[in-house]
Write a protein that holds these residues in place. Structure first.
Motif, PDB file in Angstrom:
ATOM      1  N   UNK A 438       0.862  -1.177   0.000  1.00  0.00           N
ATOM      2  CA  UNK A 438       0.000   0.000   0.000  1.00  0.00           C
ATOM      3  C   UNK A 438       0.897   1.225   0.000  1.00  0.00           C
ATOM      4  N   UNK A 439       0.674   2.113  -0.956  1.00  0.00           N
ATOM      5  CA  UNK A 439       1.481   3.317  -1.048  1.00  0.00           C
ATOM      6  C   UNK A 439       0.639   4.455  -1.599  1.00  0.00           C
ATOM      7  N   UNK A 440       1.160   5.665  -1.464  1.00  0.00           N
ATOM      8  CA  UNK A 440       0.494   6.829  -2.027  1.00  0.00           C
ATOM      9  C   UNK A 440       0.940   7.020  -3.467  1.00  0.00           C
ATOM     10  N   UNK A 441       0.118   7.632  -4.320  1.00  0.00           N
ATOM     11  CA  UNK A 441       0.558   7.912  -5.686  1.00  0.00           C
ATOM     12  C   UNK A 441       1.759   8.859  -5.686  1.00  0.00           C
ATOM     13  N   UNK A 442       2.483   8.877  -6.779  1.00  0.00           N
ATOM     14  CA  UNK A 442       3.669   9.731  -6.887  1.00  0.00           C
ATOM     15  C   UNK A 442       3.274  11.202  -6.812  1.00  0.00           C
ATOM     16  N   UNK A 443       4.086  11.985  -6.085  1.00  0.00           N
ATOM     17  CA  UNK A 443       3.831  13.416  -5.977  1.00  0.00           C
ATOM     18  C   UNK A 443       4.478  14.151  -7.146  1.00  0.00           C
ATOM     19  N   UNK A 444       4.559  15.470  -7.040  1.00  0.00           N
ATOM     20  CA  UNK A 444       5.109  16.271  -8.133  1.00  0.00           C
ATOM     21  C   UNK A 444       6.572  15.936  -8.402  1.00  0.00           C
ATOM     22  N   UNK A 445       7.277  15.459  -7.371  1.00  0.00           N
ATOM     23  CA  UNK A 445       8.687  15.104  -7.522  1.00  0.00           C
ATOM     24  C   UNK A 445       8.884  13.632  -7.880  1.00  0.00           C
ATOM     25  N   UNK A 446       7.787  12.921  -8.090  1.00  0.00           N
ATOM     26  CA  UNK A 446       7.882  11.511  -8.438  1.00  0.00           C
ATOM     27  C   UNK A 446       8.073  10.584  -7.266  1.00  0.00           C
ATOM     28  N   UNK A 447       7.975  11.075  -6.033  1.00  0.00           N
ATOM     29  CA  UNK A 447       8.168  10.249  -4.845  1.00  0.00           C
ATOM     30  C   UNK A 447       6.837   9.662  -4.390  1.00  0.00           C
ATOM     31  N   UNK A 448       6.899   8.419  -3.940  1.00  0.00           N
ATOM     32  CA  UNK A 448       5.726   7.752  -3.383  1.00  0.00           C
ATOM     33  C   UNK A 448       5.975   7.457  -1.904  1.00  0.00           C
ATOM     34  N   UNK A 449       4.910   7.358  -1.158  1.00  0.00           N
ATOM     35  CA  UNK A 449       5.017   7.042   0.263  1.00  0.00           C
ATOM     36  C   UNK A 449       4.595   5.610   0.527  1.00  0.00           C
ATOM     37  N   UNK A 450       5.523   4.781   0.967  1.00  0.00           N
ATOM     38  CA  UNK A 450       5.234   3.386   1.258  1.00  0.00           C
ATOM     39  C   UNK A 450       4.582   3.292   2.636  1.00  0.00           C
ATOM     40  N   UNK A 451       3.366   2.744   2.695  1.00  0.00           N
ATOM     41  CA  UNK A 451       2.609   2.677   3.943  1.00  0.00           C
ATOM     42  C   UNK A 451       2.627   1.293   4.582  1.00  0.00           C
ATOM     43  N   UNK A 452       2.609   0.264   3.768  1.00  0.00           N
ATOM     44  CA  UNK A 452       2.454  -1.087   4.314  1.00  0.00           C
ATOM     45  C   UNK A 452       3.000  -2.098   3.321  1.00  0.00           C
TER      46      UNK A 452
END
Length: 655
Positions: A438-452
């Protein structure tokens, strides 16, 4: 040779039938049958014609038996030939090389977008907005293709960097505070004290409320033996639904794309080098996008699309299209390459999947149009033929699965690092092993947030949840509040080495006697760097009989590690030196009693020898007690997101 010898030689030749004769002639002395050195043009012509006729007949028979094929696959014109009714394996069907049945496992590959209403505080106000999340639920890949061919070599020491805790400045800000109701757009929430004069409107009558209270009190002292709950000490009372406020017509969720995956298969039933994958297209998708995620390289896709343009009006695959992909071993790498691709499209009139085109690899490495492979009955779910004897390692499988589902390399490396202390990444993956992300979509800088991340190997599931403490440190913890990182590394050398001998009794390779092997042997090239398995103090540094060059390190809580057969030590390492986990202490060699270059690695707990690869090691970090309640709330929120139905997708109608 004198005259006598020459005359004798001539007499012998004449006696055997050889003598001086006139040259070849076409004149026959005895009718039409030639004798001796006479020739007959009629006989010569008949012989030549008979030979030519035999060659033509044999060539025609071979041509018909191969159904007109002159290469590994056939040209487009050959597709018009009627297939024989008998069960004959076509030359393009590589599965004809073996009659052994191979195990087949159902696969799962779900990449879904889910939405939730998230509450966050902005300038002192609570804002409610819809936040998308990306959820991946997939079985681990059982075939290594070109998707993971350039993945970095497994290096346990590099895992130390991948598992280092992040800070909020380096990690994207992630909020999982789920609001109880769904909203459209953004909603600002302001909390205010309710006026004392406010009287809510009546929903039920006073009589219904009184009856509800009476039934509730009476049920607490009920002696009836009917309708008693499981716990037995509490009688069943009325529920809120009995008041008629809550309707009984609730919406039920329907689980889609969920398949049951078998856990394991028998290696004896497996074929070597080949695996067939069956895919179902869920929505209209360009074929190049599908092939890229299934191990096809750019040149392969170009060649396949060029061939398909001759038989298909478009390479955009409609929904319900079936793909059969046959993989086989590559001559130049340890990856599987696609040997054959067959496209089947659903016919609504007959409710069957009809073959539309097949592209196969020729012996000279070219993709050409070919015949339809032997017919099969398509299963309801996607499947893959398991090549049990050639399964990839867990490490390679995670890379293959991650890239197939569009995870960036940094995220894949972190996932591997999070579990590498508990899982032997060099072991083979098993059919049915799976991963959830489970992660967040990529932001403006192309980074995603890994949640689980959750990994299931066999019957064991390991879960790690993202949590940020008040000081801004972001780390991943299991449900018990412990990180995946252990305070000792089980394979403390570059690349991890190759396990040659395990802990336990064995026949000694030099003395040929049964002795206890007090550690594990990790083979590697001479000169491979060796690192400290954990923080500690060097207690022994020198030569020891049988062990050769050896180092012993004492760690906290009664743990000790030893490193033997080293070719040389790292300068600056001596008795009393404090070392950190991952610090270079020496190099692989074969000093002492050794049959080849390797690291003999030992581990002791309170003076007792243990198996370094299987002993349970304490975690390096645990959740501070003051965060336990908040962490359990985060776990509940993430679990709720993992169980949600995916967001609805609105597809525009085509003109």
């Amino acid at each position: 040779m004198n005259a006598t010898q020459r005359n004798r030689h001539a007499a012998l030749l004449k006696a055997t039938g050889y003598e001086d004769c006139p040259p070849l002639t076409v004149q026959s002395t005895d009718g039409e049958i030639p004798h001796g050195r006479e020739l007959s043009f009629a006989w010569l012509t008949g012989t030549v014609m008979t030979g030519l006729t035999s060659v033509l007949l044999m060539g025609a028979a071979l041509y018909v038996s191969f159904q007109g094929q002159d290469t590994f696959s056939t040209a487009y014109e050959a597709l018009q030939l009627a297939r024989p009714k008998a069960e004959i394996q076509a030359p393009t069907d590589l599965s004809a090389k073996s009659s052994r049945s191979r195990p087949v496992a159902a696969t799962r590959s779900d990449l879904e977008v889910i939405e939730a209403s998230i509450r966050e505080t902005v300038d002192g106000r609570d804002m409610i907005r819809n936040q998308p999340f990306v959820r991946i639920k997939a079985t681990l890949a059982t075939a290594a293709t070109s998707l993971s061919e350039d993945a970095p070599a497994y290096d346990p020491v590099a895992i130390l960097t991948a598992t280092a805790p992040e800070t909020n400045t380096a990690a994207p800000e992630v909020n999982t505070d789920i609001y109880g109701a769904e909203v459209e757009g953004e909603v600002a929430v302001r909390l205010a004290a309710m006026p004392m004069t406010f009287v809510p409107a009546k929903v039920i009558s006073d009589q219904s409320a009184a009856a509800f209270v009476r039934d509730t009190v009476e049920s607490a002292y009920s002696e009836s033996g009917f309708d008693t709950p499981t716990l037995a000490y509490a009688a069943l009372g009325p529920t809120i639904r009995d008041l008629g406020v809550v309707g009984g017509d609730t919406l039920g969720g329907v689980a889609e794309n969920v398949t049951v995956v078998p856990r394991t298969v028998d290696a004896e039933q497996a074929g070597l080098g080949r695996a067939e994958r069956i895919l179902t297209i869920r929505e209209t998708t360009p074929i190049d996008e599908v092939l890229t995620k299934n191990g096809f390289t750019a040149p392969m896709i170009t060649a396949i699309e060029t061939n398909l343009h001759n038989v298909l009006p478009t390479t955009n695959l409609p929904a319900s299209t079936r793909l059969r992909i046959l993989f086989g071993p590559s001559r130049s790498s340890d990856s599987l390459i696609p040997y054959r691709l067959s496209v089947y499209m659903h016919d609504d009139a007959t409710n069957t999947d009809k073959h539309k085109a097949t592209v196969a690899l020729t012996d000279n490495g070219q993709y050409v149009l070919g015949l339809e492979p032997p017919a099969i009955t398509f299963p309801d779910e996607d499947t893959e033929e398991i090549n049990v004897a050639n399964l990839p390692t867990i490490y390679r499988s995670i890379w293959e699965t991650g890239r197939k589902h569009d995870l960036d390399d940094a995220t894949i490396e972190r996932i591997i690092g999070m579990f590498a202390y508990d899982i032997d990444m060099t072991k083979k993956v098993v059919a049915g092993d799976s991963i959830e992300v489970l992660e967040t979509p990529a932001d403006a800088n192309g980074k995603t947030g890994l949640l689980y991340v959750g990994i299931t190997l066999g019957q064991t599931t390991r879960q790690l949840y993202r949590f940020a403490t008040a000081d801004g440190t972001v780390d991943y913890y299991d449900p018990e509040g412990e990180t995946g990182k252990r305070f000792l590394n089980r394979r403390p050398l570059q690349g991890g080495g190759t396990l040659r001998s395990r802990f336990g009794y064995r026949i000694h390779p030099i003395f040929h006697t049964r002795k206890l092997h007090t550690g594990v042997d990790l083979a590697a090239k001479s000169g491979t760097p060796i690192y400290a398995a954990g923080d500690g103090v060097v207690e022994y540094h020198g030569w020891e009989s049988g062990y050769g060059n050896k180092i012993e390190i004492k760690h906290v809580n009664g743990f000790e590690t030893a490193y033997a057969h080293m070719s040389r030590y790292e300068p600056g390492i001596d008795v009393g030196t404090r070392v950190r986990q991952g610090q270079l202490i020496g190099y692989v060699g074969e000093t002492g009693y050794a049959t080849g270059p390797h690291l003999h690695f030992e581990m002791k707990i309170n003076g007792n020898l243990v198996d370094p690869l299987s002993v349970k090691l304490p975690r390096e970090n645990t959740m501070p007690p003051q965060y336990q309640n908040q962490f359990h709330q985060v776990i509940a929120q993430i679990n709720e997101l993992m169980s949600r139905d995916p967001a609805k997708v609105n597809v525009a109608a085509a003109n």
